[in-house]
Write an enzyme that holds these catalytic residues in place. Structure first.
Site, mmCIF file in Angstrom:
data_model
loop_
_atom_site.group_PDB
_atom_site.id
_atom_site.type_symbol
_atom_site.label_atom_id
_atom_site.label_comp_id
_atom_site.label_asym_id
_atom_site.label_seq_id
_atom_site.Cartn_x
_atom_site.Cartn_y
_atom_site.Cartn_z
ATOM 1 N N ASN A 207 0.720 -0.972 0.059
ATOM 2 C CA ASN A 207 0.097 -0.151 0.080
ATOM 3 C C ASN A 207 0.864 1.072 -0.339
ATOM 4 O O ASN A 207 1.935 1.390 -0.045
ATOM 5 C CB ASN A 207 -0.831 -0.762 0.760
ATOM 6 C CG ASN A 207 -0.054 -0.037 2.597
ATOM 7 O OD1 ASN A 207 0.484 1.137 2.918
ATOM 8 N ND2 ASN A 207 -0.228 -1.420 2.998
ATOM 9 N N ALA A 271 0.454 0.913 11.610
ATOM 10 C CA ALA A 271 1.149 0.471 10.396
ATOM 11 C C ALA A 271 0.184 0.594 9.752
ATOM 12 O O ALA A 271 -0.789 0.265 10.033
ATOM 13 C CB ALA A 271 2.328 -0.453 10.846
ATOM 14 N N LYS A 285 9.177 -17.557 -9.309
ATOM 15 C CA LYS A 285 8.137 -16.591 -10.541
ATOM 16 C C LYS A 285 6.757 -17.217 -11.289
ATOM 17 O O LYS A 285 7.565 -17.735 -12.220
ATOM 18 C CB LYS A 285 9.078 -15.388 -11.265
ATOM 19 C CG LYS A 285 8.133 -14.596 -11.703
ATOM 20 C CD LYS A 285 9.520 -13.804 -12.994
ATOM 21 C CE LYS A 285 8.981 -12.866 -13.837
ATOM 22 N NZ LYS A 285 9.535 -11.959 -14.810
ATOM 23 N N PHE A 322 -4.513 3.249 14.873
ATOM 24 C CA PHE A 322 -5.003 4.555 13.562
ATOM 25 C C PHE A 322 -6.026 4.507 12.642
ATOM 26 O O PHE A 322 -5.982 2.442 12.906
ATOM 27 C CB PHE A 322 -3.868 4.948 12.513
ATOM 28 C CG PHE A 322 -3.080 6.075 13.303
ATOM 29 C CD1 PHE A 322 -2.015 5.745 14.540
ATOM 30 C CD2 PHE A 322 -2.649 7.163 12.616
ATOM 31 C CE1 PHE A 322 -0.697 6.526 15.112
ATOM 32 C CE2 PHE A 322 -1.946 8.232 13.474
ATOM 33 C CZ PHE A 322 -1.137 7.578 14.718
HETATM 34 O O1 C5P Z 1 -9.137 -2.408 10.234
HETATM 35 P P1 C5P Z 1 -7.641 -1.045 9.465
HETATM 36 O O2 C5P Z 1 -6.679 -1.941 9.303
HETATM 37 O O3 C5P Z 1 -8.680 -0.415 9.094
HETATM 38 O O4 C5P Z 1 -7.316 -0.791 11.325
HETATM 39 C C1 C5P Z 1 -6.742 0.254 11.459
HETATM 40 C C2 C5P Z 1 -5.156 -0.614 12.453
HETATM 41 O O5 C5P Z 1 -5.076 -1.721 12.732
HETATM 42 C C3 C5P Z 1 -4.097 0.660 12.762
HETATM 43 O O6 C5P Z 1 -3.625 1.038 14.332
HETATM 44 C C4 C5P Z 1 -2.977 -0.782 12.331
HETATM 45 O O7 C5P Z 1 -2.085 0.064 13.016
HETATM 46 C C5 C5P Z 1 -3.837 -1.614 12.904
HETATM 47 N N1 C5P Z 1 -3.773 -3.049 11.632
HETATM 48 C C6 C5P Z 1 -3.183 -4.282 12.423
HETATM 49 N N2 C5P Z 1 -3.429 -4.964 12.041
HETATM 50 C C7 C5P Z 1 -3.610 -5.164 10.831
HETATM 51 C C8 C5P Z 1 -4.661 -3.900 10.662
HETATM 52 C C9 C5P Z 1 -4.626 -3.376 10.710
HETATM 53 O O8 C5P Z 1 -2.535 -4.085 13.592
HETATM 54 N N3 C5P Z 1 -3.916 -6.436 10.053
#
Ligand code: C5P
Length: 400
Positions: A207, A271, A285, A322
């Site tokens: 991303n 993150a 590959k 976040f």
């Molecule tokens: O579910 P979503 O990705 O929108 O949630 C965002 C929050 O969850 C962020 O704080 C992100 O760092 C955390 N997160 C996480 N592990 C994941 C997905 C998101 O810690 N697999």
């Protein structure tokens, strides 16, 4: 607000080290504006100083007056700290005796801002009773000092008088700027950056996260004295000073690194973790070979924030998440905070046009309990500082 210093560069051979110091200070997110004495311009050029500091360079009283942008009184008071580096025997003597015959000494006489001095001179000049008396005077007036070191000097002699290493001077500056360390003794875990979920040895799903917000938070917590573990996905950012970075690639690795870093007092999940990974990563590959495009089967990644938020003895007492959203920010953030079980949440709008991904600015909603507080748009570094201050305030009211 970003911390800001005026760096006064004296005319000694060690002046070249001030260039490295400027670089280190900017890495620590400290703004630097430089003043060169007339003799310093023979050792380093105003152009290189300006290039490294990214700010105007001042060399003479007169040019400053003509410039009329800022007089010497305003300049001396515009900073949080004045740093003299290198402070030559001559500059130390002129400071001690209250000279004001050039821009550097005029600033130092006109200021009520704290002054940090990094001396550098020949060992005999350092040991001379005149210099020692000048240093004593400056100390009694409240000047702070870093160094000098003892060692081999440019002049070939050996002894005290060598300028401290730029890293040590940068740390002394940081200590002078941030004397209160409300997070000392606390361990803060921060996740930052994207994850890369491999498809085959050459391709991955990722991303747009740059990691800037998470890195700024790690730096801000370290500045307040915390021991910081930064678990980082792939980014091009340098590790902030005083922070221990653990590099990972995938979400699964990130979770393992976070668990290995526990216990911690606080976890901040900044993150942008990939929600899914490819069920079976190809060993070689994948080839086009004229057939239909491959179908990728995805499986859900572990949720690190939700995992860290689960009740248990290893749960950090403060878990912060976040929420990066592209629509109905507040409603999504409120629901997400409840679903994940974290204590605080910072929600930001990352829709196209906001330039939050990769940019230096951010605007967040801050969620604590049932309250939703909109913070004004500011630099990611300022959001980081505000958050670190909140964390410190929260811990100051709770026992260890
Ligand atoms: O579910 P979503 O990705 O929108 O949630 C965002 C929050 O969850 C962020 O704080 C992100 O760092 C955390 N997160 C996480 N592990 C994941 C997905 C998101 O810690 N697999």
């Amino acid at each position: 607000m970003r911390a800001r210093i005026i760096l006064i560069i004296g005319g000694g051979i060690a002046a070249y080290k001030s260039l490295e110091l400027i670089r280190l200070l900017r890495k620590r997110d400290i703004a630097v504006e430089c003043v060169l004495t007339e003799s310093a311009t023979h050792f380093v050029t105003p152009l290189s100083v300006q290039g490294l500091s990214g700010a105007p360079v001042h060399t003479a009283l007169l040019s400053l007056a003509e410039d009329s942008q800022m007089d010497h009184i305003a300049l001396s008071r515009s900073a949080d700290l004045l740093v003299v580096c290198p402070a030559t025997a001559n500059l130390v003597a002129r400071m001690a005796n209250g000279f004001a015959d050039d821009l550097a000494t005029t600033l130092l006489l006109a200021t009520d801002t704290p002054v940090l001095v990094a001396p550098a001179m020949n060992v005999r000049m350092w040991q001379h009773p005149a210099t020692q008396e000048n240093l004593r005077l400056l100390r009694t007036r409240g000047c702070l000092f870093v160094g000098p070191d003892e060692g081999e000097m440019a002049c070939g002699e050996f002894g005290p008088g060598r300028l401290s290493e730029p890293e040590a001077i940068a740390s002394a500056i940081e200590d002078a700027l941030f004397p209160h360390k409300p997070l000392s003794g606390r361990h803060v875990l921060v996740t930052a950056g994207p994850t890369h979920e491999p498809i085959d040895p050459v391709r991955f799903i990722a991303n747009h996260s740059s990691g800037k917000q998470g890195y700024a938070i790690a730096a801000a917590c370290a500045q307040l004295g915390a021991q910081v573990t930064l678990v980082s996905g792939p980014t091009s950012l340098p590790c902030p000073a005083g922070v221990t970075r653990v590099d990972v690639t995938t979400a699964v690795e990130m979770l393992a690194a976070c668990k290995a870093a526990l216990p911690s007092d606080c976890a901040i999940c900044a993150a942008a973790v990939g929600d899914w990974r490819v069920a079976e990563t190809a060993a070689q590959k994948r080839k086009k070979e004229g057939g239909a495009p491959p179908e990728l089967t995805l499986v859900e990644n572990p949720d690190i924030l939700a995992t860290l938020s689960q009740p248990g003895t290893l749960r950090p007492s403060l878990v912060i998440g976040f929420a990066a959203e592209t629509e109905t920010l507040e409603a999504h953030a409120v629901a997400k905070k409840r679903r994940k079980g974290c204590d605080w949440m910072l929600a930001n709008d990352v829709s196209t046009g906001t330039n939050v991904f990769g940019g230096d600015q951010n605007r967040v909603l801050f969620l604590d309990g049932d309250t939703v507080e909109p913070w004004s748009a500011m630099a990611k570094t300022d959001i980081a500082r505000s958050l670190a201050a909140r964390i410190a305030a929260r811990f100051s009211s709770s026992p260890r």
